[in-house]
Write a protein that holds these residues in place. Structure first.
Motif, short mmCIF file in Angstrom:
data_model
loop_
_atom_site.label_atom_id
_atom_site.label_comp_id
_atom_site.label_asym_id
_atom_site.label_seq_id
_atom_site.Cartn_x
_atom_site.Cartn_y
_atom_site.Cartn_z
N VAL A 2 0.84 -1.20 0.00
CA VAL A 2 0.00 0.00 0.00
C VAL A 2 0.87 1.25 0.00
CG1 VAL A 2 -1.73 1.31 1.28
CG2 VAL A 2 -1.90 -1.18 1.16
N TRP A 3 1.94 1.24 0.80
CA TRP A 3 2.81 2.41 0.89
C TRP A 3 3.49 2.70 -0.45
CZ3 TRP A 3 3.35 6.66 3.20
CH2 TRP A 3 4.56 7.37 3.18
N SER A 8 3.93 6.03 -5.28
CA SER A 8 3.81 6.13 -6.74
C SER A 8 2.81 7.20 -7.14
CB SER A 8 3.40 4.78 -7.31
OG SER A 8 3.15 4.85 -8.69
N GLU A 9 1.69 7.27 -6.44
CA GLU A 9 0.67 8.27 -6.75
C GLU A 9 1.19 9.67 -6.44
OE1 GLU A 9 -2.82 8.85 -8.61
OE2 GLU A 9 -2.09 6.85 -8.04
N TRP A 10 1.97 9.78 -5.37
CA TRP A 10 2.55 11.07 -5.00
C TRP A 10 3.51 11.57 -6.07
CZ3 TRP A 10 2.15 15.33 -2.46
CH2 TRP A 10 3.28 16.14 -2.25
N VAL A 96 -0.61 -5.55 -8.14
CA VAL A 96 -1.20 -4.70 -7.11
C VAL A 96 -2.72 -4.87 -7.17
CG1 VAL A 96 -1.47 -2.36 -6.24
CG2 VAL A 96 0.67 -3.04 -7.32
N PRO A 97 -3.36 -5.18 -6.06
CA PRO A 97 -4.83 -5.34 -6.08
C PRO A 97 -5.52 -4.06 -6.54
CG PRO A 97 -3.90 -6.18 -4.03
CD PRO A 97 -2.79 -5.46 -4.74
N CYS A 103 -8.49 2.64 -3.46
CA CYS A 103 -8.46 3.27 -2.14
C CYS A 103 -7.43 4.39 -2.07
CB CYS A 103 -8.16 2.22 -1.07
SG CYS A 103 -9.51 1.07 -0.76
N VAL A 104 -6.28 4.21 -2.71
CA VAL A 104 -5.24 5.24 -2.68
C VAL A 104 -5.69 6.47 -3.44
CG1 VAL A 104 -2.91 5.82 -3.48
CG2 VAL A 104 -3.32 3.66 -2.31
N LYS A 105 -6.32 6.29 -4.59
CA LYS A 105 -6.82 7.44 -5.35
C LYS A 105 -7.92 8.16 -4.57
CE LYS A 105 -5.57 6.10 -10.04
NZ LYS A 105 -4.72 7.28 -10.22
#
Length: 247
Positions: A2-3, A8-10, A96-97, A103-105
């Motif tokens: 998750v981290w 990656s999104e950051w 990656v699930p 959830c991250v987005k």
């Protein structure tokens, strides 16, 4: 795992244009509030609650128009990276699930909206003290309840916008839909029957100063936000799980 997805999104958004609307929306709101307060002479020294008068001008414009539009723009920008050059294929090729990606987005849109809320609150305080020269004590409880209530009221709205943004490749289509559905909120928000159940009106109902003990939200609006939030998150997540994304 998750981290790593969070990091990656950051990396995608830290130098993107996503920060522009986060800053612009509070700035526009504060400018409207200052001009309205000065023109209407609502903040004279004899006013019993100058902070409430000033904040009321701001919160109507912000929560009814700018906040819904801001949320839609943020959801579209967060998903725009994957819609470009087959980005979804690349992202989903990794082990990656999809639940983690969704959830991250969702988390990033939620945090960006929270940042806009905080900027708006400190903008109100800063301009009230330095520009309008309000000398009465700052109503921290009123402001914090309003900011937090508006943020929580955005949860079903964020879920809906994220679902649409993941579905449509076009940046303009979700934004146009958002604008179309924001306009009726001006009338619907004043309806005790339809206002609490209309997602585009809920942020304003939650941010308006009121006498309710839990934040600024009535029981009916609170239940609507909870139920619609769970439903829209579940529908968006399920659609993202099952949809065959080929672009």
């Amino acid at each position: 795992m998750v981290w790593k997805v969070i990091q990656s999104e950051w990396l995608k958004i830290r130098k993107s244009s996503v920060w522009f609307p986060v800053i612009l929306a509070p700035l526009l709101t504060i400018a409207i509030g200052v001009m309205g307060a000065r023109h209407g002479q609502l903040l004279n020294r004899t006013s019993s609650s100058p902070w409430s008068s000033y904040y009321l001008i701001i919160v109507v414009a912000y929560s009814l128009l700018l906040l819904p539009l801001l949320t839609g723009v943020l959801a579209s920008v967060i998903c725009r990276f994957e819609h470009l050059s087959g980005g979804w294929k690349q992202v989903l090729a990794f082990p990656v699930p999809r639940t983690t990606i969704y959830c991250v987005k969702f988390l990033y849109v939620l945090l960006l909206v929270a940042l806009a809320q905080v900027l708006m609150m400190f903008g109100v305080i800063g301009t009230g003290l330095t520009v309008l020269h309000i000398t009465s004590s700052i109503p921290w409880q009123l402001l914090l309840r309003s900011i937090l209530g508006g943020w929580l009221a955005c949860i079903p709205f964020i879920a809906l916008q994220l679902w649409v943004s993941m579905w449509w490749k076009s940046f303009g289509a979700p934004f146009a839909l958002n604008v179309i559905l924001t306009i009726p909120a001006v009338a619907v928000a004043h309806s005790s029957r339809f206002g609490p159940i209309y997602p585009w009106a809920q942020p304003m109902l939650a941010m308006l100063p009121s006498g309710h003990q839990f934040l600024n939200v009535t029981t009916k609006t609170t239940l609507t936000i909870i139920v619609s939030g769970i439903l829209l998150v579940a529908v968006g997540w399920f659609h993202f799980q099952k949809r065959d994304i080929t672009s």
